[in-house]
Design an enzyme around this catalytic site. Structure first.
Site, PDB file in Angstrom:
ATOM      1  N   ASP A  74       0.852  -1.189   0.000  1.00  0.00           N
ATOM      2  CA  ASP A  74       0.000   0.000   0.000  1.00  0.00           C
ATOM      3  C   ASP A  74       0.889   1.241   0.000  1.00  0.00           C
ATOM      4  O   ASP A  74       1.664   1.462   0.948  1.00  0.00           O
ATOM      5  CB  ASP A  74      -0.908  -0.018   1.230  1.00  0.00           C
ATOM      6  CG  ASP A  74      -1.808   1.201   1.296  1.00  0.00           C
ATOM      7  OD1 ASP A  74      -2.552   1.439   0.344  1.00  0.00           O
ATOM      8  OD2 ASP A  74      -1.747   1.941   2.309  1.00  0.00           O
ATOM      9  N   THR A 107      -2.648   5.487  -4.267  1.00  0.00           N
ATOM     10  CA  THR A 107      -1.573   6.159  -3.512  1.00  0.00           C
ATOM     11  C   THR A 107      -0.197   5.873  -4.106  1.00  0.00           C
ATOM     12  O   THR A 107       0.710   6.685  -3.988  1.00  0.00           O
ATOM     13  CB  THR A 107      -1.595   5.717  -2.038  1.00  0.00           C
ATOM     14  OG1 THR A 107      -1.641   4.288  -1.988  1.00  0.00           O
ATOM     15  CG2 THR A 107      -2.800   6.266  -1.319  1.00  0.00           C
ATOM     16  N   THR A 108      -0.032   4.705  -4.751  1.00  0.00           N
ATOM     17  CA  THR A 108       1.254   4.392  -5.401  1.00  0.00           C
ATOM     18  C   THR A 108       1.341   5.125  -6.736  1.00  0.00           C
ATOM     19  O   THR A 108       2.350   5.757  -7.050  1.00  0.00           O
ATOM     20  CB  THR A 108       1.388   2.869  -5.620  1.00  0.00           C
ATOM     21  OG1 THR A 108       1.134   2.198  -4.389  1.00  0.00           O
ATOM     22  CG2 THR A 108       2.760   2.505  -6.124  1.00  0.00           C
ATOM     23  N   ASP A 405      -9.139   0.404   1.618  1.00  0.00           N
ATOM     24  CA  ASP A 405      -9.018   0.908   0.235  1.00  0.00           C
ATOM     25  C   ASP A 405     -10.277   0.588  -0.563  1.00  0.00           C
ATOM     26  O   ASP A 405     -10.791   1.434  -1.299  1.00  0.00           O
ATOM     27  CB  ASP A 405      -7.803   0.272  -0.460  1.00  0.00           C
ATOM     28  CG  ASP A 405      -6.492   0.916  -0.024  1.00  0.00           C
ATOM     29  OD1 ASP A 405      -6.548   1.785   0.875  1.00  0.00           O
ATOM     30  OD2 ASP A 405      -5.430   0.555  -0.551  1.00  0.00           O
TER      31      ASP A 405
END
Length: 542
Positions: A74, A107-108, A405
């Site tokens: 994550d 988020t990545t 998520d």
């Protein structure tokens, strides 16, 4: 003046005062060199995270200074646990955190895109283009990409009666997570949780009503969604009934103990008679408290504070089951779920303030003594609890992040029910649109547009690389097919199924999430390109 390190000015009386401290122990980089230093730090962070992108992305092991180990892919969690000293690297951490707070997913991708934009900006700076022109060009290119996203977005009606499309989207989110062995079950739990608390008409989801509880042990498949509240407590006495039906709950923030005199004076007990009188007074008060709860019609007392063995025994005698030491947030959730009122004094307890639940039961786990209290069939059926199980604390922690998520993505769709296709398909489509727009420009910004177009390709390139495909070959083929077939759903076939059409695989992403990724990364890059001064200590460098 050497006794006062720093840069000085003098006041009207000739006294020196420091403007910049420790100047002689610092070196200063300005202009293009400073911007390149910033870009280097940001690219380092992006390259670390790039290998975690996509369903075949690799996990990272993060070890805290205390020796705690976290295994995760994550992006937000990795960034949060990384120890970074460089100010620009800290900005990248905040970028990932902003995406996590706003959307909960991507988020990545947002960090990888920001790193790619900065890499392209460095090439333009080397060609003599001013950073401000690059930043402005990137901003215009981002608007062009957003326009293209709106053009290729497809409506996605959120219908509580037809949950399958939502489940498919949640499965896309969970595809790269550790929970993909019980992929569908987790996706269904996330969708059911959101739909239970969502107000579809107002397009609003109250996250406060979704609670995630975890317990180490058992298999991940033992995880479940409870339409009610799970509290990590047990009934206060082992002989109290383990299952209660049609329960009326008294939710108390006052303790089952005799009132203490609110005075600084102390009470001396000098004889056995005084002690007996005090003992009888306490007994009488205990009995009165229990009677007040019983008279209100309560069949279960939930107490925020503890009570001693004497009160516990009396509660058992009076056949009033009780739970003690229930925390503040849990008490509030129980009150919302059961429709009860939190009562601060026994005297204020009335039948109207009681909560209602169809079933309250103790849930035991395997051969261990661990038990939890489950409050189900509540008056307000909107409050739900996701209960996660797993072999160890590390797996459970990652499962909790994964389900969070998925919940966030489903919430985004309730708020804005439009989708684009995943697997890098949306980025390739935007890249083609921005490159086409660049050909129409005659100003210097055309270089920034082309650079932005190349940066957008970093996402499908990373996906292909992490899946073991040839990155350049895969990207070239997809770009050619998107142009020839006019199909914006063609993306990287990460699962090597032989079909690149993300529509047939149901690999879809929230439009809101994708827009946010492009906007946040562009804003951060613009900010970095406008910082032209950096100071660092000689001994540590950057």
């Amino acid at each position: 003046m050497s006794a006062f390190p720093g840069t000085f000015a003098f006041d009207e009386y000739g006294r020196p005062f420091i403007i910049l401290r420790d100047q002689e122990r610092q070196k200063r980089i300005t202009g293009t060199d400073a911007i390149k230093t910033h870009i280097m730090a940001a690219r380092q962070i992006a390259s670390t995270l790039k290998t975690s992108l996509g369903p075949k992305g690799l996990d990272k092991i993060m070890v805290s200074p205390d020796g705690d180990v976290t295994v995760t892919n994550d992006g937000a969690t990795i960034m949060k646990l990384m120890e970074v000293d460089h100010e620009i690297a800290k900005l990248m951490v905040q970028l990932s955190q902003s995406q996590d707070d706003e959307i909960g997913d991507g988020t990545t991708g947002v960090v990888v895109l920001a790193g790619a934009l900065l890499e392209q900006a460095e090439g333009l700076i080397d060609r003599g283009i001013h950073p401000i022109r690059i930043a402005d060009g990137f901003e215009l290119a981002a608007q062009c990409a957003i326009k293209q996203l709106d053009a290729i977005a497809q409506p996605f009606p959120v219908d509580p009666k037809n949950k399958e499309p939502l489940i498919q989207i949640a499965m896309t989110t969970l595809g790269s997570k550790i929970v993909n062995k019980c992929h569908r079950q987790m996706a269904e739990m996330a969708v059911d949780a959101v739909l239970n608390v969502a107000d579809i008409e107002k397009k609003d989801v109250n996250f406060e009503l979704i609670k995630i509880e975890t317990k180490v042990g058992g298999r991940m498949e033992d995880s479940m969604l409870v339409k009610g509240v799970i509290v990590d407590k047990t009934l206060s006495h082992s002989q109290m009934p383990k299952e209660l039906r049609n329960v009326k709950l008294a939710i108390l923030t006052c303790p089952f103990e005799p009132p203490k005199p609110k005075t600084k004076h102390k009470l001396d007990v000098t004889s056995a008679e005084d002690y007996r009188a005090l003992r009888e007074y306490e007994q009488e008060k205990f009995t009165q408290m229990v009677k007040q709860v019983k008279d209100a019609g309560a069949t279960l007392a939930i107490c925020q504070w503890g009570f001693d063995d004497e009160a516990n025994h009396l509660l058992l005698q009076q056949e009033l089951p009780a739970v003690r030491w229930v925390g503040g947030p849990e008490i509030e959730l129980i009150a919302i779920a059961t429709g009860g009122r939190i009562v601060p004094r026994f005297e204020e307890l009335t039948p109207e303030k009681l909560g209602v639940a169809g079933l309250v039961r103790e849930m035991a786990f395997g051969t261990s003594k661990d038990k939890m209290l489950v409050i189900e069939e509540c008056k307000n059926s909107k409050a739900v609890t996701i209960f996660l199980r797993g072999g160890n604390a590390m797996i459970i922690a990652e499962a909790k992040r994964s389900i969070h998520d998925a919940i966030c993505v489903v919430r985004s769709l309730v708020k804005d029910s439009r989708i684009v296709y995943g697997g890098g398909a949306a980025e390739i489509s935007c890249s083609l649109a921005v490159a086409k727009e660049a050909d129409q420009l005659s100003t210097l910004e055309q270089y920034a547009f082309r650079a932005f177009s190349v940066a957008l390709e970093s996402i499908p390139l990373a996906l292909a690389e992490n899946s073991g495909l040839h990155p350049i070959e895969t990207l070239s083929e997809l770009k050619a097919r998107q142009v020839a077939e006019k199909k914006s759903s063609l993306g990287v076939d990460c699962m090597l199924s032989g079909d690149s059409d993300m529509k047939s695989h149901n690999v879809v992403e929230s439009l809101h999430s994708k827009k946010q990724q492009i906007l946040l990364s562009t804003q951060l890059v613009k900010m970095i390109l406008k910082i032209d001064d950096v100071r660092s200590k000689n001994e540590g460098g950057m």
